[in-house]
Design a protein around this motif. Structure first.
Motif, PDB file in Angstrom:
ATOM      1  N   ALA A   9      14.595   5.927 -36.425  1.00  0.00           N
ATOM      2  CA  ALA A   9      15.352   4.703 -36.121  1.00  0.00           C
ATOM      3  C   ALA A   9      16.835   4.985 -36.141  1.00  0.00           C
ATOM      4  N   ARG A  10      17.260   5.810 -37.121  1.00  0.00           N
ATOM      5  CA  ARG A  10      18.681   6.153 -37.201  1.00  0.00           C
ATOM      6  C   ARG A  10      19.109   6.957 -35.986  1.00  0.00           C
ATOM      7  N   ALA A  11      18.257   7.889 -35.563  1.00  0.00           N
ATOM      8  CA  ALA A  11      18.573   8.697 -34.378  1.00  0.00           C
ATOM      9  C   ALA A  11      18.643   7.814 -33.143  1.00  0.00           C
ATOM     10  N   GLU A  12      17.751   6.791 -33.093  1.00  0.00           N
ATOM     11  CA  GLU A  12      17.747   5.890 -31.943  1.00  0.00           C
ATOM     12  C   GLU A  12      19.071   5.143 -31.854  1.00  0.00           C
ATOM     13  N   GLN A  13      19.596   4.736 -33.053  1.00  0.00           N
ATOM     14  CA  GLN A  13      20.891   4.062 -33.085  1.00  0.00           C
ATOM     15  C   GLN A  13      21.991   4.978 -32.569  1.00  0.00           C
ATOM     16  N   VAL A  14      21.940   6.246 -32.920  1.00  0.00           N
ATOM     17  CA  VAL A  14      22.944   7.200 -32.478  1.00  0.00           C
ATOM     18  C   VAL A  14      22.857   7.391 -30.970  1.00  0.00           C
ATOM     19  N   ARG A  15      21.633   7.379 -30.435  1.00  0.00           N
ATOM     20  CA  ARG A  15      21.440   7.604 -29.003  1.00  0.00           C
ATOM     21  C   ARG A  15      21.838   6.399 -28.150  1.00  0.00           C
ATOM     22  N   MET A  16      22.092   5.243 -28.784  1.00  0.00           N
ATOM     23  CA  MET A  16      22.395   4.040 -28.033  1.00  0.00           C
ATOM     24  C   MET A  16      23.850   3.615 -28.254  1.00  0.00           C
ATOM     25  N   PRO A  17      24.793   4.275 -27.561  1.00  0.00           N
ATOM     26  CA  PRO A  17      26.185   3.874 -27.666  1.00  0.00           C
ATOM     27  C   PRO A  17      26.403   2.509 -26.998  1.00  0.00           C
ATOM     28  N   VAL A  18      27.500   1.879 -27.323  1.00  0.00           N
ATOM     29  CA  VAL A  18      27.805   0.555 -26.777  1.00  0.00           C
ATOM     30  C   VAL A  18      29.142   0.603 -26.048  1.00  0.00           C
ATOM     31  N   ILE A  19      29.143   0.153 -24.797  1.00  0.00           N
ATOM     32  CA  ILE A  19      30.367   0.023 -24.021  1.00  0.00           C
ATOM     33  C   ILE A  19      30.837  -1.422 -24.101  1.00  0.00           C
ATOM     34  N   GLY A  20      32.072  -1.613 -24.458  1.00  0.00           N
ATOM     35  CA  GLY A  20      32.668  -2.936 -24.404  1.00  0.00           C
ATOM     36  C   GLY A  20      33.357  -3.103 -23.054  1.00  0.00           C
ATOM     37  N   PHE A  21      32.853  -4.003 -22.226  1.00  0.00           N
ATOM     38  CA  PHE A  21      33.411  -4.206 -20.887  1.00  0.00           C
ATOM     39  C   PHE A  21      34.273  -5.461 -20.918  1.00  0.00           C
ATOM     40  N   LEU A  22      35.589  -5.260 -20.888  1.00  0.00           N
ATOM     41  CA  LEU A  22      36.547  -6.362 -20.997  1.00  0.00           C
ATOM     42  C   LEU A  22      37.232  -6.567 -19.655  1.00  0.00           C
ATOM     43  N   ASN A  23      37.169  -7.796 -19.131  1.00  0.00           N
ATOM     44  CA  ASN A  23      37.753  -8.058 -17.813  1.00  0.00           C
ATOM     45  C   ASN A  23      38.421  -9.426 -17.824  1.00  0.00           C
ATOM     46  N   SER A  24      39.611  -9.484 -17.242  1.00  0.00           N
ATOM     47  CA  SER A  24      40.360 -10.734 -17.219  1.00  0.00           C
ATOM     48  C   SER A  24      39.796 -11.743 -16.233  1.00  0.00           C
ATOM     49  N   GLY A  25      38.965 -11.273 -15.292  1.00  0.00           N
ATOM     50  CA  GLY A  25      38.451 -12.138 -14.247  1.00  0.00           C
ATOM     51  C   GLY A  25      37.090 -12.714 -14.569  1.00  0.00           C
ATOM     52  N   SER A  26      36.312 -12.989 -13.501  1.00  0.00           N
ATOM     53  CA  SER A  26      34.978 -13.565 -13.645  1.00  0.00           C
ATOM     54  C   SER A  26      33.972 -12.655 -12.946  1.00  0.00           C
ATOM     55  N   PRO A  27      32.703 -12.681 -13.383  1.00  0.00           N
ATOM     56  CA  PRO A  27      31.703 -11.759 -12.835  1.00  0.00           C
ATOM     57  C   PRO A  27      31.524 -11.854 -11.325  1.00  0.00           C
ATOM     58  N   ASP A  28      31.635 -13.057 -10.755  1.00  0.00           N
ATOM     59  CA  ASP A  28      31.379 -13.206  -9.320  1.00  0.00           C
ATOM     60  C   ASP A  28      32.438 -12.551  -8.453  1.00  0.00           C
ATOM     61  N   SER A  29      33.588 -12.197  -9.039  1.00  0.00           N
ATOM     62  CA  SER A  29      34.642 -11.520  -8.281  1.00  0.00           C
ATOM     63  C   SER A  29      34.512 -10.002  -8.334  1.00  0.00           C
ATOM     64  N   TYR A  30      33.589  -9.495  -9.138  1.00  0.00           N
ATOM     65  CA  TYR A  30      33.495  -8.047  -9.358  1.00  0.00           C
ATOM     66  C   TYR A  30      32.071  -7.531  -9.200  1.00  0.00           C
ATOM     67  N   VAL A  31      31.309  -8.126  -8.309  1.00  0.00           N
ATOM     68  CA  VAL A  31      29.912  -7.723  -8.130  1.00  0.00           C
ATOM     69  C   VAL A  31      29.818  -6.281  -7.623  1.00  0.00           C
ATOM     70  N   ALA A  32      30.519  -5.975  -6.525  1.00  0.00           N
ATOM     71  CA  ALA A  32      30.461  -4.625  -5.949  1.00  0.00           C
ATOM     72  C   ALA A  32      31.077  -3.597  -6.896  1.00  0.00           C
TER      73      ALA A  32
END
Length: 327
Positions: A21-44
């Motif tokens: 379980a600990r190894a699984e946690q290590v294998r699962m990094p987390v990306i923080g995706f921060l954007n000033s806009g809205s999702p519908d403007s950045y689909v592509a």
């Protein structure tokens, strides 16, 4: 099996499970995706970001998790959104939309790696020390938007040979906006054009901006890069048509929404660069050792239907070099 052996075996299995379980946690990094806009403007753009991450071996939900934070064009929310990602101890923050996203992220942490996606002047606004040696915990990808101001004005002059006065729309809350204004002003002066700078920091300001363009009798408008304007691109295109104002933009997205012409780097390539750098950081590279990536593709897009409606004749030479022509 004796009771003691069974207990020993059970204990070993529990330890193995805990280690797994600990190894699984290590294998699962987390990306923080921060954007000033809205999702519908950045689909592509988001699709391009995911694709490059996949090519680097990271697939969302399988071996990487992504925490999305969208400010919905409310710049004052970015600081709290960045702070939230820091509290969640994400592995890296990918900051897009307005450069204000990256500025907020850098203010929130000096240790978590940050990848900015779209900062026209990353050195000038203090994100990195230089393109080749970023230093600190920040690197990223730039559109070089401000440097292309002279090229955009030159194209407008080719489309409108009698052009004398021009307006420029900027968002005053965007980091680096002063550099944008200076560079476009210098380009306008070199072409013998007078330039009026108009500001809008919310969609409510847009009607007044276009009324000012009409009152000043400006012959054309240049829309400066900004996530707010990208989100309101359909509204801006409608206003240019209503007031009969030929307008130049940075991204093809505006032309697809009904704008006249755009020239600039590929926004999907920008997010590909962002995904490349994010993947490299997840693999252990340090931001300080990753040079800022610059665009390699520049696109000229023209909307012929809009040109006809505005009474603008597209010279054959411009049409011949256009990368995208919308009929």
């Amino acid at each position: 099996m004796r009771r003691r052996d069974f207990i020993t075996l059970l204990g070993a299995a529990a330890v193995t499970g805990a280690l797994g379980a600990r190894a699984e946690q290590v294998r699962m990094p987390v990306i923080g995706f921060l954007n000033s806009g809205s999702p519908d403007s950045y689909v592509a753009q988001l699709k391009a970001f995911h694709q490059v991450l996949k090519e680097a071996g990271y697939v969302e939900g399988q071996n990487v998790s992504i925490e999305y934070r969208w400010a919905e064009n409310q710049i004052d929310l970015l600081s709290s959104l960045a702070d939230d990602l820091v509290r969640r101890k994400v592995s890296v923050i990918a900051a897009g939309g307005s450069p204000a996203s990256a500025v907020a992220a850098k203010s929130a942490t000096a240790t978590i790696p940050i990848v900015f996606i779209n900062a026209a002047d990353p050195v000038g606004i203090g994100l990195v020390a230089s393109f080749n040696r970023p230093g600190g915990n920040v690197t990223g990808a730039t559109l070089l938007s401000a440097e292309l101001g002279a090229k955009r004005l030159g194209i407008l002059r080719d489309l409108l040979p009698s052009l004398k006065k021009i307006a420029m729309l900027v968002n005053p809350t965007r980091p680096g906006v002063d550099t944008q204004k200076v560079q476009v002003l210098e380009a306008a002066q070199a072409l013998g054009l007078s330039l009026h700078v108009l500001e809008a920091s919310s969609e409510r300001d847009l009607d007044a901006v276009f009324q000012a363009v009409v009152q000043q009798q400006d012959g054309a408008l240049v829309v400066a890069p900004d996530a707010l304007f990208l989100a309101r691109r359909a509204q801006i295109a409608d206003l240019t048509m209503h007031h009969t104002i030929p307008t130049m933009y940075e991204l093809r997205d505006y032309v697809e929404a009904g704008g006249l012409v755009s020239y600039g780097a590929s926004s999907t390539e920008l997010y590909q660069h962002g995904g490349t750098l994010t993947g490299q950081i997840l693999m252990g590279r340090k931001p300080a050792d990753l040079p800022v990536l610059q665009p390699t593709k520049f696109e000229l897009a023209i909307n012929m239907k809009t040109a006809k409606a505005l009474g603008v004749t597209i010279p054959p030479g411009i049409l011949a070099i256009a990368d995208h022509v919308i009929e």
